[in-house]
Design a protein around this motif. Sequence first.
Motif, PDB file in Angstrom:
ATOM      1  N   ARG A 115       0.947  -1.180   0.007  1.00  0.00           N
ATOM      2  CA  ARG A 115       0.186  -0.049  -0.075  1.00  0.00           C
ATOM      3  C   ARG A 115       1.010   1.410   0.080  1.00  0.00           C
ATOM      4  N   ARG A 116       2.055   1.170   0.711  1.00  0.00           N
ATOM      5  CA  ARG A 116       2.998   2.280   0.818  1.00  0.00           C
ATOM      6  C   ARG A 116       3.406   2.564  -0.670  1.00  0.00           C
ATOM      7  N   LEU A 117       3.689   1.511  -1.176  1.00  0.00           N
ATOM      8  CA  LEU A 117       4.363   1.627  -2.813  1.00  0.00           C
ATOM      9  C   LEU A 117       3.499   2.431  -3.641  1.00  0.00           C
ATOM     10  N   THR A 118       2.011   2.122  -3.556  1.00  0.00           N
ATOM     11  CA  THR A 118       1.017   2.592  -4.284  1.00  0.00           C
ATOM     12  C   THR A 118       0.932   3.948  -4.122  1.00  0.00           C
ATOM     13  N   LEU A 119       1.071   4.458  -2.768  1.00  0.00           N
ATOM     14  CA  LEU A 119       0.849   5.606  -2.229  1.00  0.00           C
ATOM     15  C   LEU A 119       2.061   6.782  -3.000  1.00  0.00           C
ATOM     16  N   LEU A 120       3.513   6.163  -2.959  1.00  0.00           N
ATOM     17  CA  LEU A 120       4.524   6.523  -3.363  1.00  0.00           C
ATOM     18  C   LEU A 120       4.670   6.905  -4.914  1.00  0.00           C
ATOM     19  N   LEU A 121       3.835   5.969  -5.692  1.00  0.00           N
ATOM     20  CA  LEU A 121       3.904   5.909  -7.034  1.00  0.00           C
ATOM     21  C   LEU A 121       2.688   6.981  -7.483  1.00  0.00           C
ATOM     22  N   GLY A 122       1.804   7.047  -6.437  1.00  0.00           N
ATOM     23  CA  GLY A 122       0.547   7.734  -7.073  1.00  0.00           C
ATOM     24  C   GLY A 122       0.696   9.363  -6.637  1.00  0.00           C
ATOM     25  N   SER A 123       1.966   9.493  -6.103  1.00  0.00           N
ATOM     26  CA  SER A 123       2.187  10.748  -5.451  1.00  0.00           C
ATOM     27  C   SER A 123       2.663  11.850  -6.648  1.00  0.00           C
ATOM     28  N   ARG A 124       2.262  13.083  -7.027  1.00  0.00           N
ATOM     29  CA  ARG A 124       2.864  13.745  -7.977  1.00  0.00           C
ATOM     30  C   ARG A 124       3.379  15.025  -7.243  1.00  0.00           C
ATOM     31  N   GLY A 125       3.806  15.015  -5.909  1.00  0.00           N
ATOM     32  CA  GLY A 125       4.645  16.076  -5.285  1.00  0.00           C
ATOM     33  C   GLY A 125       4.226  16.007  -3.821  1.00  0.00           C
ATOM     34  N   THR A 144       8.110  11.953  -3.718  1.00  0.00           N
ATOM     35  CA  THR A 144       8.416  11.365  -4.628  1.00  0.00           C
ATOM     36  C   THR A 144       9.869  11.284  -4.425  1.00  0.00           C
ATOM     37  N   GLU A 145      10.504  12.243  -3.706  1.00  0.00           N
ATOM     38  CA  GLU A 145      11.939  12.291  -3.236  1.00  0.00           C
ATOM     39  C   GLU A 145      12.071  11.001  -2.159  1.00  0.00           C
ATOM     40  N   LEU A 146      11.221  10.257  -1.739  1.00  0.00           N
ATOM     41  CA  LEU A 146      11.321   9.344  -0.841  1.00  0.00           C
ATOM     42  C   LEU A 146      11.230   7.772  -1.495  1.00  0.00           C
ATOM     43  N   LEU A 147      10.896   7.723  -2.628  1.00  0.00           N
ATOM     44  CA  LEU A 147      10.675   6.644  -3.467  1.00  0.00           C
ATOM     45  C   LEU A 147      11.991   6.099  -3.776  1.00  0.00           C
ATOM     46  N   PRO A 148      13.040   6.823  -4.214  1.00  0.00           N
ATOM     47  CA  PRO A 148      14.494   6.086  -4.261  1.00  0.00           C
ATOM     48  C   PRO A 148      14.801   5.299  -2.946  1.00  0.00           C
ATOM     49  N   GLN A 149      14.554   5.669  -1.903  1.00  0.00           N
ATOM     50  CA  GLN A 149      15.041   5.056  -0.577  1.00  0.00           C
ATOM     51  C   GLN A 149      13.946   3.842  -0.418  1.00  0.00           C
ATOM     52  N   TRP A 150      12.985   4.005  -0.718  1.00  0.00           N
ATOM     53  CA  TRP A 150      11.901   2.731  -0.475  1.00  0.00           C
ATOM     54  C   TRP A 150      12.299   1.552  -1.752  1.00  0.00           C
ATOM     55  N   LEU A 151      12.615   2.204  -2.946  1.00  0.00           N
ATOM     56  CA  LEU A 151      12.958   1.074  -3.767  1.00  0.00           C
ATOM     57  C   LEU A 151      14.437   0.302  -3.512  1.00  0.00           C
ATOM     58  N   THR A 166       8.570  24.265   9.505  1.00  0.00           N
ATOM     59  CA  THR A 166       9.807  23.601   9.066  1.00  0.00           C
ATOM     60  C   THR A 166       9.854  22.217   9.934  1.00  0.00           C
ATOM     61  N   PHE A 167       9.894  22.501  11.227  1.00  0.00           N
ATOM     62  CA  PHE A 167       9.903  21.507  12.048  1.00  0.00           C
ATOM     63  C   PHE A 167       8.880  20.180  11.943  1.00  0.00           C
ATOM     64  N   SER A 168       7.778  20.961  12.048  1.00  0.00           N
ATOM     65  CA  SER A 168       6.443  19.912  11.804  1.00  0.00           C
ATOM     66  C   SER A 168       6.613  19.037  10.504  1.00  0.00           C
ATOM     67  N   ARG A 169       7.065  19.849   9.485  1.00  0.00           N
ATOM     68  CA  ARG A 169       7.014  19.027   8.419  1.00  0.00           C
ATOM     69  C   ARG A 169       8.149  17.961   8.130  1.00  0.00           C
ATOM     70  N   LEU A 170       9.424  18.221   8.918  1.00  0.00           N
ATOM     71  CA  LEU A 170      10.422  17.284   8.892  1.00  0.00           C
ATOM     72  C   LEU A 170       9.949  16.227   9.753  1.00  0.00           C
ATOM     73  N   ALA A 171       9.382  16.497  11.087  1.00  0.00           N
ATOM     74  CA  ALA A 171       8.988  15.504  11.771  1.00  0.00           C
ATOM     75  C   ALA A 171       8.178  14.499  11.132  1.00  0.00           C
ATOM     76  N   GLY A 172       7.007  15.005  10.597  1.00  0.00           N
ATOM     77  CA  GLY A 172       6.107  14.204   9.752  1.00  0.00           C
ATOM     78  C   GLY A 172       6.607  13.420   8.814  1.00  0.00           C
ATOM     79  N   THR A 173       7.742  13.837   8.125  1.00  0.00           N
ATOM     80  CA  THR A 173       8.532  13.040   7.083  1.00  0.00           C
ATOM     81  C   THR A 173       9.218  11.901   7.586  1.00  0.00           C
ATOM     82  N   LEU A 174       9.750  12.214   8.800  1.00  0.00           N
ATOM     83  CA  LEU A 174      10.634  11.198   9.684  1.00  0.00           C
ATOM     84  C   LEU A 174       9.792  10.287  10.116  1.00  0.00           C
ATOM     85  N   ARG A 175       8.524  10.649  10.588  1.00  0.00           N
ATOM     86  CA  ARG A 175       7.503   9.466  11.173  1.00  0.00           C
ATOM     87  C   ARG A 175       7.165   8.701   9.797  1.00  0.00           C
ATOM     88  N   PHE A 176       6.976   9.294   8.653  1.00  0.00           N
ATOM     89  CA  PHE A 176       6.472   8.732   7.301  1.00  0.00           C
ATOM     90  C   PHE A 176       7.390   7.526   7.073  1.00  0.00           C
TER      91      PHE A 176
END
Length: 556
Positions: free
Chosen positions: A97-107, A118-125, A536-546
């Motif tokens: 499901r996470r892959l589907t979300l990453l592939l469907g993201s346009r930004g 889309t910047e997290l897709l390389p790490q997932w792959l 900025t910190f909220s966005r970074l924390a959300g990304t780290l949790r993701f």
Amino acid sequence: MPPTAPTPTDPWESLHTTALLGTDRRPLPPPAAGDSAAHLAVDRTDPATALLELAALETVRRRAGARPAPAGEAVTAQLAAPAPEDHRPELPAPAARRLTLLLGSRGAGSPGTLANLTELLPQWLATARARGFRPPAAAVPALLDAARGRTELRPDAVALAGPLGRWLAARNADWRFVLRTTTDAPAGTAAPGGPDGPDGAAAPGDHHLWHEGLFAERVTHLTALRRSDPAAGLALLVSTWPTERAEDRLLFLDALQDGLSLADEPFLEAALGDRSKNVRATAAELLSTLPGSTLAHRMAERARAAVRLSERGTHLLVTPPTECDTAMQRDGIPLKSPTGRGERAWWFGEVIAATPLSLWPESTGLTPGRLLGLRVGDSLDESDSSWADDLREAWARAAVRQQDADWARALLGPAPAPAPGSRGGRAARAPRSTGAPAKLLAVLPAAERAVWTAAFIEVHGLGEAFQLLGACAAPWTPPLSTAVVAALARAAASGAYPWSHSGVLGMTERALSPATATAVEELAAEAAPAGAWAETFSRLAGTLRFREAMLAELGA
């Protein structure tokens, strides 16, 4: 002038023409006999909106009404052949499901809460590939579509898609790049077949791509061959070398870096006489990375004449070349500096940078650290800082070129340490460095790079740390991540704006250890509400949790 009425034609072409000319210049096509109830129900009050609705309806009708063309025997046989078996375990359901979300993201994700997905897709792959998973069959087309548009994804995406990806690529021209992408075969998958095989991939040792492929395909093929069989790769390049264009020869030479050895020396020595200046320079640089090469010995003789240890062992005495003779030019030393540097200093630097670093300890009995501590000049009476800088800069280039960790370590110096009573990251100023510190840092083992960079950031902050962080393996180690978070906290407290550290912040979203998410959440809570740092910190924390959840789903 009244709008021109459309002439009877194919409905799709009529809509296309109206879209190109504009509804103010060309009216919508009138309802026709046989139109569906949906067509007749379109509200034409707003011509622009109606045009889009009609186009959507016509698209459905065209797709539903397409008549299949008769298939030839070859096509029928190809379609009937099933995809090869893929014995790798399928992705866990949450990861799929996470892959589907990453592939469907346009930004970006949710505004203000996540980074660009889309910047997290390389790490997932890369992680999924390393874990040996295969994606659900239904996700493979979207995965190949993503790799088609982003070439940096292709090695991991193609490996992850496995035999099903190659099977699909043989049947869809949009995915032909899969058949030209070289990867290590994923565990549990069948080896690629030959040109007539079930997956359409080239068999090992089949060089049709080299002789018939596009330039990028040829470079990829040569690089892959050099990694598996350097001698075969060299033989293949030699077989067509006289007929290659100069710009192609240059990039083919670059491919020889994989598996480079003294076995390549005769070919590279011959390339020193190439008619292309850039090819000659690249051949000389490759030879200079081989300490046992004849060119390296020639450079060492020149270096001995240019630098010697004084009798008392207190100075390095510099006698730069007085001319750049034909032999030096053949060995890759340009007559003129491209930056306008003084001729003797330029020739001196080129000679030292191409000399095996082992020469200096062997000829002086001193370690790299001791050599770097000596005074440098053209006489015993005084030191000349310009020659000292030239010598250190050339040694730094040699350390990077020859991947010499001992010299890189000595040139970088010890990891910075805070002065007693100082507060790191605010008043400290980074010292003047030798050469390119990030390039020297990249020569060191990954763990050492992280320790050195963390110490640098603790003392000097993030102002000059961007390239150093880029040289560190991602994801960053917890100590390095902690140092970066602490430096961001100091930057926020000092009144700096987040965008003054935008480069580092962009990197943190992909590389910061998810273990720092709690610390970043605390910084977000402490920042001024609705302020730039809070967001900025909220966005970074959300990304780290993701990322934390993403990696946990893959069992990483």
